[in-house]
Design a protein around this motif. Structure first.
Motif, PDB file in Angstrom:
ATOM      1  N   GLN A  36       0.825  -1.197   0.000  1.00 40.62           N
ATOM      2  CA  GLN A  36       0.000   0.000   0.000  1.00 40.62           C
ATOM      3  C   GLN A  36       0.866   1.257   0.000  1.00 40.62           C
ATOM      4  OE1 GLN A  36      -3.184   0.653  -0.431  1.00 40.62           O
ATOM      5  NE2 GLN A  36      -2.801   2.850  -0.142  1.00 40.62           N
ATOM      6  N   THR A  37       1.972   1.226   0.726  1.00 41.11           N
ATOM      7  CA  THR A  37       2.858   2.393   0.788  1.00 41.11           C
ATOM      8  C   THR A  37       3.584   2.585  -0.538  1.00 41.11           C
ATOM      9  OG1 THR A  37       3.147   1.886   3.136  1.00 41.11           O
ATOM     10  CG2 THR A  37       4.584   3.561   2.212  1.00 41.11           C
ATOM     11  N   TRP A  38       3.923   1.490  -1.218  1.00 41.12           N
ATOM     12  CA  TRP A  38       4.481   1.618  -2.566  1.00 41.12           C
ATOM     13  C   TRP A  38       3.471   2.309  -3.488  1.00 41.12           C
ATOM     14  CZ3 TRP A  38       8.961   1.797  -4.776  1.00 41.12           C
ATOM     15  CH2 TRP A  38      10.034   1.068  -4.278  1.00 41.12           C
ATOM     16  N   ARG A  39       2.189   1.919  -3.386  1.00 40.11           N
ATOM     17  CA  ARG A  39       1.167   2.568  -4.220  1.00 40.11           C
ATOM     18  C   ARG A  39       1.081   4.053  -3.897  1.00 40.11           C
ATOM     19  NH1 ARG A  39      -1.380  -2.529  -3.519  1.00 40.11           N
ATOM     20  NH2 ARG A  39      -2.465  -1.863  -1.627  1.00 40.11           N
ATOM     21  N   GLN A  40       1.215   4.365  -2.616  1.00 36.61           N
ATOM     22  CA  GLN A  40       1.191   5.766  -2.205  1.00 36.61           C
ATOM     23  C   GLN A  40       2.370   6.529  -2.806  1.00 36.61           C
ATOM     24  OE1 GLN A  40       1.454   6.358   2.069  1.00 36.61           O
ATOM     25  NE2 GLN A  40       0.027   8.064   1.976  1.00 36.61           N
ATOM     26  N   TRP A  41       3.515   5.888  -2.869  1.00 35.48           N
ATOM     27  CA  TRP A  41       4.701   6.517  -3.463  1.00 35.48           C
ATOM     28  C   TRP A  41       4.431   6.936  -4.912  1.00 35.48           C
ATOM     29  CZ3 TRP A  41       9.116   8.882  -2.692  1.00 35.48           C
ATOM     30  CH2 TRP A  41      10.033   8.971  -3.738  1.00 35.48           C
ATOM     31  N   HIS A  42       3.717   6.091  -5.634  1.00 35.11           N
ATOM     32  CA  HIS A  42       3.497   6.361  -7.055  1.00 35.11           C
ATOM     33  C   HIS A  42       2.278   7.230  -7.333  1.00 35.11           C
ATOM     34  CE1 HIS A  42       6.752   4.023  -8.680  1.00 35.11           C
ATOM     35  NE2 HIS A  42       6.402   2.970  -7.980  1.00 35.11           N
ATOM     36  N   THR A  43       1.386   7.389  -6.360  1.00 37.99           N
ATOM     37  CA  THR A  43       0.146   8.105  -6.652  1.00 37.99           C
ATOM     38  C   THR A  43       0.025   9.452  -5.946  1.00 37.99           C
ATOM     39  OG1 THR A  43      -0.987   6.888  -4.880  1.00 37.99           O
ATOM     40  CG2 THR A  43      -1.128   5.983  -7.113  1.00 37.99           C
ATOM     41  N   SER A  44       0.813   9.686  -4.911  1.00 36.18           N
ATOM     42  CA  SER A  44       0.692  10.949  -4.175  1.00 36.18           C
ATOM     43  C   SER A  44       1.573  12.036  -4.794  1.00 36.18           C
ATOM     44  CB  SER A  44       1.098  10.752  -2.715  1.00 36.18           C
ATOM     45  OG  SER A  44       1.187  12.004  -2.052  1.00 36.18           O
ATOM     46  N   PRO A  45       1.033  13.238  -5.003  1.00 34.62           N
ATOM     47  CA  PRO A  45       1.878  14.336  -5.490  1.00 34.62           C
ATOM     48  C   PRO A  45       2.857  14.823  -4.429  1.00 34.62           C
ATOM     49  CG  PRO A  45      -0.332  15.120  -5.009  1.00 34.62           C
ATOM     50  CD  PRO A  45      -0.372  13.637  -4.869  1.00 34.62           C
ATOM     51  N   HIS A  46       2.657  14.396  -3.192  1.00 39.69           N
ATOM     52  CA  HIS A  46       3.569  14.722  -2.083  1.00 39.69           C
ATOM     53  C   HIS A  46       4.135  13.415  -1.531  1.00 39.69           C
ATOM     54  CE1 HIS A  46       1.958  18.777  -2.321  1.00 39.69           C
ATOM     55  NE2 HIS A  46       0.747  18.274  -2.232  1.00 39.69           N
ATOM     56  N   ASN A  47       4.709  12.617  -2.442  1.00 39.53           N
ATOM     57  CA  ASN A  47       5.055  11.243  -2.080  1.00 39.53           C
ATOM     58  C   ASN A  47       6.136  11.139  -1.007  1.00 39.53           C
ATOM     59  OD1 ASN A  47       6.972  12.210  -3.861  1.00 39.53           O
ATOM     60  ND2 ASN A  47       6.954  10.426  -5.204  1.00 39.53           N
ATOM     61  N   ARG A  48       7.132  11.997  -1.025  1.00 39.14           N
ATOM     62  CA  ARG A  48       8.175  11.889   0.000  1.00 39.14           C
ATOM     63  C   ARG A  48       7.615  12.168   1.388  1.00 39.14           C
ATOM     64  NH1 ARG A  48      13.554  11.642  -1.981  1.00 39.14           N
ATOM     65  NH2 ARG A  48      13.619  11.990  -4.225  1.00 39.14           N
TER      66      ARG A  48
END
Length: 408
Positions: free
Chosen positions: A120-132
């Motif tokens: 889920q966190t990997w998906r967040q890395w790729h989908t969030s404009p504020h991923n870091r």
């Protein structure tokens, strides 16, 4: 000190280094690079295009104006001290560098649930404009839970926890790239690979090798990067016919990694040979396939063609390839933003600063953090601020300020 206007960037670096009584190994260590990299820069055998590396060199040489190194006339380009800062790094640093060696009395997390959280966190890395920022907030807990599970569990459950731990450290490497000290980058890459090897999981080993290859390439060890990803590809190649789709996905990602690495070294034939292998893998997978962490798939292969052409200084080809791409088919916000950065680099190579500024503004709207924390993007923003047409100087300055490149 006054430097002759006739000196190249490499010659200026050598003069500044020697005037401070600094050895090449000392300067290399301060920049997080190898001695051979410094030597090639000073001798003019390697072009220094990275704005982030220029800033590191300037800070290490105690130069407060970047133009002293570049020799470029124009407004003073102030050199900020230290690396790119991010508020989430201290907590991640603590989790990585202060891991417990003892067994916790708490019930360890279920490996399947732990892997689900990681995915889920990997998906967040790729989908969030504020991923870091978003992913960085999750990492300390994930690191500690995965470490605890590996210390306590046994047998198949421990192997599953080791794979999850490897994935966590790979994600940590992605999320802290360019903001973490060099020693932390090496620690996370090594732990990711060691955990995968302990699990005896070929796909996890290959994924960790892909991650290690990124570290090696960014720290000026391109030959080692190519060796690592080639060995990893050789490891899983015999299993591809009967392996799950994600095994082929990581194999293709390794080929694209090698393609970019070769392109940055000017090895055009090798670069396109590796890209072709990645292209063939994509053709063997369903059109909608996307690898969960590397986002390898049809779109990413096409995106990498633009990167390879740009790194080879083939701007006309790069921009032509970009014209045929539909960026919206790429599910990764981070990767879409990086595509537009590559397109901006291509426009700069052709001297079209108006187009470069336009697409950089697009990249920033898609993912502000990707642009702000990616050295190539910062380099483009700084270049535009220094040399944009007069009519676009205000817009270029606004972009530079948003990205965090000093404009005063």
């Amino acid at each position: 000190m006054d430097l002759s206007a006739d000196l190249s960037t490499g010659e200026r670096i050598r003069v500044l280094r020697e005037s401070r009584g600094m050895s090449r190994p000392a300067l290399a260590q301060l920049c997080g690079r190898g001695v051979d990299w410094i030597k090639r820069i000073e001798n003019g055998d390697r072009e220094l295009r990275s704005h982030e590396l220029l800033l590191r060199l300037a800070a290490a040489l105690q130069v407060h104006d970047l133009s002293v190194i570049t020799g470029v006339d124009g407004p003073a380009a102030a050199v900020p001290l230290g690396r790119i800062n991010h508020p989430g790094l201290p907590a991640i640093w603590s989790a990585v560098m202060q891991r417990s060696l003892g067994r916790s009395g708490d019930q360890p997390p279920d490996p399947a649930i732990l892997q689900g959280r990681v995915d889920q966190t990997w998906r967040q890395w790729h989908t969030s404009p504020h991923n870091r920022t978003d992913v960085g907030a999750q990492l300390p807990g994930l690191i500690r839970d995965a470490e605890a599970a590996v210390r306590v569990l046994e047998g198949e459950q421990r192997r599953a926890a080791l794979v999850a731990l490897s994935d966590v450290y790979r994600l940590t490497g992605q999320a802290t790239a360019y903001i973490a000290p060099a020693e932390m980058a090496w620690v996370t890459a090594d732990r990711a690979l060691s955990a995968a090897q302990d699990a005896d999981a070929p796909a996890a080993i290959a994924s960790a090798a892909w991650n290690l290859g990124n570290i090696l390439r960014e720290t000026a060890y391109p030959e080692e990067a190519l060796r690592v990803v080639t060995e990893a590809a050789d490891l899983i190649r015999p299993h591809l016919e009967e392996a799950p789709e994600d095994w082929r996905g990581i194999y293709g990602a390794l080929q694209l990694h090698a393609a970019v690495t070769a392109a940055r070294e000017g090895r055009e034939g090798d670069a396109w040979r590796h890209w072709d292998k990645g292209d063939q893998v994509a053709k063997s997978l369903p059109a909608s396939y996307v690898h969960p962490s590397t986002v390898f798939g049809r779109a990413n292969v096409d995106f990498h063609a633009v990167s390879v052409a740009t790194d080879l200084q083939k701007s006309t080809k790069a921009l032509g390839l970009a014209d045929d791409i539909d960026p919206d088919v790429m599910p990764s916000v981070e990767r879409r933003a990086r595509l537009w950065v590559e397109v901006a680099r291509g426009h700069l190579q052709r001297g079209d600063r108006t187009a470069a500024l336009h697409v950089m503004q697009m990249a920033h709207r898609i993912s502000a953090e990707t642009v702000s924390y990616t050295p190539s993007a910062r380099h483009v923003a700084a270049d535009l601020w220094r040399s944009a047409p007069r009519a676009m100087r205000a817009e270029a300055g606004q972009l530079a300020e948003k990205v965090g490149v000093a404009t005063a």
